[in-house]
Design a protein around this motif. Sequence first.
Motif, short mmCIF file in Angstrom:
data_model
loop_
_atom_site.label_atom_id
_atom_site.label_comp_id
_atom_site.label_asym_id
_atom_site.label_seq_id
_atom_site.Cartn_x
_atom_site.Cartn_y
_atom_site.Cartn_z
N GLU A 43 12.06 10.54 0.76
CA GLU A 43 12.14 9.69 -0.44
C GLU A 43 10.80 9.62 -1.15
N MET A 46 9.99 13.03 -2.75
CA MET A 46 10.81 13.23 -3.95
C MET A 46 10.29 12.37 -5.10
N THR A 52 15.08 14.39 -7.88
CA THR A 52 16.22 13.52 -7.63
C THR A 52 17.15 14.19 -6.63
N SER A 53 18.07 13.43 -6.11
CA SER A 53 19.01 13.99 -5.13
C SER A 53 19.92 15.05 -5.75
N ASP A 54 19.97 15.13 -7.07
CA ASP A 54 20.79 16.13 -7.75
C ASP A 54 20.06 17.47 -7.92
N VAL A 58 16.43 20.02 -2.77
CA VAL A 58 15.90 18.81 -2.15
C VAL A 58 16.47 18.58 -0.75
N GLU A 59 17.59 19.16 -0.45
CA GLU A 59 18.18 19.01 0.88
C GLU A 59 17.31 19.68 1.94
#
Length: 93
Positions: A43, A46, A52-54, A58-59
């Motif tokens: 977190e 990022m 962002t998680s989109d 980022v995974e």
Amino acid sequence: MSELVAERIDWGRAPADTPVCAEKEIYLRDIVQTVLDGYETAEDVMDVLALTSDDAGVEEIPAILEIFVPVINAWKSGGCGMGCEGCSGSCGG
């Protein structure tokens, strides 16, 4: 029926210029630099990098942190906790 299988990157051996989020031009070196700057959670990383998680890639951040946070913390403290799998350092761990 063929399925595309994403090839897993060995982040511990990947070059610094390996893209993590190509669309935002975020590379492995950027993630590692945030850890060097003291950010140790996905977190926080990022947030610092304005991801962002989109965002694609980022995974992968938790997997990168799993490798680099312990190694960098050991390096900063001058010791090794013997948990540096894949580390090519000279500590003997």
